[in-house]
Design a protein around this motif. Structure first.
Motif, short mmCIF file in Angstrom:
data_model
loop_
_atom_site.label_atom_id
_atom_site.label_comp_id
_atom_site.label_asym_id
_atom_site.label_seq_id
_atom_site.Cartn_x
_atom_site.Cartn_y
_atom_site.Cartn_z
N GLY A 122 0.80 -1.21 0.00
CA GLY A 122 0.00 0.00 0.00
C GLY A 122 0.83 1.26 0.00
O GLY A 122 2.07 1.22 -0.07
N HIS A 123 0.15 2.38 0.08
CA HIS A 123 0.79 3.69 -0.01
C HIS A 123 0.59 4.46 1.29
O HIS A 123 -0.49 4.40 1.89
CB HIS A 123 0.20 4.48 -1.17
CG HIS A 123 0.85 5.81 -1.38
ND1 HIS A 123 2.12 5.94 -1.91
CD2 HIS A 123 0.42 7.07 -1.11
CE1 HIS A 123 2.43 7.22 -1.97
NE2 HIS A 123 1.42 7.92 -1.48
N LEU A 124 1.62 5.18 1.70
CA LEU A 124 1.55 6.01 2.91
C LEU A 124 2.18 7.37 2.65
O LEU A 124 3.19 7.47 1.95
CB LEU A 124 2.25 5.33 4.08
CG LEU A 124 1.48 4.22 4.79
CD1 LEU A 124 2.38 3.52 5.79
CD2 LEU A 124 0.27 4.80 5.51
N ARG A 125 1.59 8.37 3.26
CA ARG A 125 2.12 9.73 3.15
C ARG A 125 2.38 10.26 4.56
O ARG A 125 1.50 10.22 5.42
CB ARG A 125 1.12 10.63 2.42
CG ARG A 125 1.51 12.09 2.37
CD ARG A 125 0.57 12.88 1.50
NE ARG A 125 0.78 12.63 0.08
CZ ARG A 125 0.20 13.31 -0.89
NH1 ARG A 125 -0.66 14.26 -0.60
NH2 ARG A 125 0.47 13.03 -2.14
N ILE A 126 3.62 10.75 4.77
CA ILE A 126 4.01 11.25 6.09
C ILE A 126 4.43 12.72 5.96
O ILE A 126 5.31 13.06 5.16
CB ILE A 126 5.19 10.44 6.67
CG1 ILE A 126 4.84 8.95 6.69
CG2 ILE A 126 5.51 10.91 8.09
CD1 ILE A 126 5.98 8.06 7.14
N GLY A 127 3.79 13.57 6.73
CA GLY A 127 4.14 14.98 6.78
C GLY A 127 4.94 15.28 8.02
O GLY A 127 4.70 14.72 9.09
N SER A 128 5.92 16.17 7.88
CA SER A 128 6.82 16.45 9.00
C SER A 128 7.36 17.87 8.91
O SER A 128 7.32 18.50 7.85
CB SER A 128 7.99 15.45 8.97
OG SER A 128 8.99 15.79 9.89
N THR A 129 7.87 18.34 10.04
CA THR A 129 8.62 19.59 10.00
C THR A 129 9.82 19.42 9.08
O THR A 129 10.32 18.32 8.88
CB THR A 129 9.11 19.98 11.40
OG1 THR A 129 9.88 18.90 11.93
CG2 THR A 129 7.94 20.27 12.33
N GLU A 130 10.28 20.52 8.51
CA GLU A 130 11.25 20.45 7.42
C GLU A 130 12.59 19.84 7.82
O GLU A 130 13.10 18.92 7.16
CB GLU A 130 11.47 21.85 6.85
CG GLU A 130 12.37 21.88 5.64
CD GLU A 130 12.78 23.29 5.27
OE1 GLU A 130 13.05 23.52 4.09
OE2 GLU A 130 12.84 24.16 6.18
N GLY A 131 13.19 20.34 8.89
CA GLY A 131 14.50 19.86 9.28
C GLY A 131 14.49 18.40 9.68
O GLY A 131 15.33 17.60 9.25
N PHE A 132 13.53 18.02 10.52
CA PHE A 132 13.42 16.64 10.97
C PHE A 132 13.10 15.72 9.79
O PHE A 132 13.66 14.63 9.66
CB PHE A 132 12.33 16.53 12.04
CG PHE A 132 12.14 15.14 12.58
CD1 PHE A 132 12.93 14.68 13.63
CD2 PHE A 132 11.17 14.30 12.06
CE1 PHE A 132 12.75 13.40 14.15
CE2 PHE A 132 10.99 13.01 12.56
CZ PHE A 132 11.79 12.56 13.60
N GLY A 133 12.18 16.16 8.94
CA GLY A 133 11.78 15.33 7.81
C GLY A 133 12.91 15.06 6.84
O GLY A 133 13.05 13.95 6.32
N SER A 134 13.75 16.08 6.59
CA SER A 134 14.85 15.92 5.64
C SER A 134 16.03 15.18 6.24
O SER A 134 16.66 14.35 5.56
CB SER A 134 15.31 17.31 5.17
OG SER A 134 14.27 18.00 4.52
N THR A 135 16.34 15.45 7.51
CA THR A 135 17.57 14.95 8.12
C THR A 135 17.40 13.60 8.82
O THR A 135 18.30 12.75 8.75
CB THR A 135 18.08 15.98 9.15
OG1 THR A 135 18.16 17.26 8.52
CG2 THR A 135 19.45 15.59 9.66
N ILE A 136 16.26 13.40 9.47
CA ILE A 136 16.05 12.19 10.28
C ILE A 136 15.04 11.25 9.63
O ILE A 136 15.31 10.06 9.41
CB ILE A 136 15.57 12.56 11.70
CG1 ILE A 136 16.56 13.53 12.37
CG2 ILE A 136 15.38 11.30 12.52
CD1 ILE A 136 17.92 12.94 12.63
#
Length: 306
Positions: free
Chosen positions: A93-107
Motif C-alpha cells: 500500500g501507499h503512505l504519506r508522512i508529513g513532517s517539519t522540514e529539518g526533521f523530515g529531511s535529516t532524520i
C-alpha cells in the motif's frame, strides 16, 4: 445509495476545496468531478457545497455532517482492503508522512529509506515542509509536528524531545570577537525566522537571546538557515540533530544557550486498524528512541535500527 466513487469524489473536493485539484488527485477531468458532485447532491436532496470563485467549494452544514460519515466509510474500506489483501503477504500500500522540514529531511527520510528496504511493498510520500500539515484534509496519513493537536479524533504520542543550540562555523568564530558569556553576543549578527510567517510559536526562540536589529538574515526554512550559517557571516540557533552532524559547525556558549522542544506524532484514530500505518508508527518510535542522543546533541551520527 450512491456508490463508493461518489463518496471518494466528495471527499477529495472537500479536502482540496477545488474541483480542479480534486480532479488532479483523482486522475480525471475537471468536468467529471463537478458532474459527480452535482449528481451526489441531487441524490441526497441537499447542497453539500457552497461554490464561489474566491473560496472554491466550501462545505455547507449538511456537507460537514456528510463528511464525517464519508470519512468513516473511507476508513472502513481501506481497513477491509488491507486486511484481505495483506492476509497472505507482506505489508503493501501507499503512505504519506508529513513532517517539519529539518526533521523530515535529516532524520525521517533516511529512516524511511530503511523502512522501505524492509517492506518493499510499501510506497511512500515524505513531505518535509515548513508549515502545519492538515490531517483533516488528508494531506498525510501520519504527521510529525512541534505541537500536540488540541482536538480531533487522533491517535497521538510524544515522539521525542530535541535540543537546539547556537552554532557558527569555526572560521566565523576565529574571525570575530570571542564569545565567553551572553553579553558578548551583542557584538555578533544572527540568522533567524521571518517572524510574521512563523507557523508555530515554538519556533520563536531567538528573541530570548538577541535584539531584533542583530538578525540580518531571515528565512522560513531551517535548511536555508543552516546553509546561511555555513556561509560564515552570522550565527544561528539550529536543531542539534541537523548541526551536530556537520563538523564545520561548532556550538557557542554550549552550557548556557540551550533550547528544548518536542516532536509529536499523530494520525487519524481510524488508521489504528491499518497494519502499514501501525508498522511505520512502531518503527519510528523504536528508531527515534535509538537516536535520542543525536536529537539532544550528544551524538553526531544517525543510527539505523538493526
Amino acid at each position: 445509495m450512491h456508490d463508493w466513487d461518489a463518496i471518494r469524489y466528495f471527499l477529495e473536493v472537500a479536502r482540496t476545496q477545488r474541483a480542479s485539484a480534486a480532479a488532479l488527485r483523482l486522475g480525471v477531468q475537471h468536468s467529471t468531478v463537478t458532474r459527480r458532485i452535482r449528481a451526489l447532491e441531487a441524490g441526497l436532496g441537499v447542497m453539500l457545497f457552497e461554490k464561489s470563485r474566491a473560496n472554491g467549494f466550501t462545505l455547507t452544514e449538511e456537507g460537514q455532517q456528510f463528511f464525517v460519515y464519508a470519512e468513516q466509510v473511507e476508513s472502513a474500506l481501506l481497513a477491509a482492503q488491507e486486511a484481505l489483501s495483506g492476509a497472505a503477504q507482506g505489508l503493501t500500500g501507499h503512505l504519506r508522512i508529513g513532517s517539519t522540514e529539518g526533521f523530515g529531511s535529516t532524520i525521517l527520510t533516511p529512516l524511511m529509506v530503511d523502512f522501505q528496504r524492509r517492506h518493499p511493498g510499501i510506497t511512500l510520500d515524505i513531505m518535509p515542509v515548513p508549515r502545519y500539515i492538515s490531517l483533516s484534509k488528508r494531506e498525510a496519513d501520519i504527521a510529525i509536528a512541534l505541537e500536540r493537536p488540541q482536538h480531533g479524533p487522533y491517535l497521538c504520542t510524544k515522539l521525542a524531545e530535541y535540543a537546539l543550540k547556537l552554532y557558527g562555523t569555526r572560521d566565523y568564530l576565529d574571525r570575530h570577537p570571542p564569545i565567553h558569556q551572553r553579553s558578548d553576543l551583542s557584538h555578533h549578527t544572527f540568522i533567524g525566522y521571518v517572524d510574521e510567517l512563523l507557523f508555530s510559536d515554538r519556533l520563536r526562540y531567538l528573541d530570548d537571546w538577541v535584539q531584533a536589529s542583530q538578525v540580518v538574515f531571515r528565512s522560513t526554512s531551517v535548511l536555508a538557515q543552516y546553509q546561511a550559517v555555513l556561509g560564515g557571516q552570522a550565527l544561528a540557533i539550529l536543531p542539534c540533530f541537523l548541526a551536530a552532524q556537520d563538523s564545520r559547525l561548532a556550538p557557542v556558549l554550549n552550557a548556557d544557550i540551550h533550547v528544548s522542544r518536542s516532536f509529536w506524532m499523530y494520525c487519524h484514530e481510524d488508521l489504528r486498524q491499518t497494519r502499514r500505518v501501525m508498522a511505520i508508527w512502531d518503527y519510528l518510535k523504536q528508531a527515534i528512541k535509538l537516536n535520542q542522543d543525536l536529537l539532544l546533541g550528544e551524538q553526531r551520527t544517525l543510527q539505523i535500527p538493526s
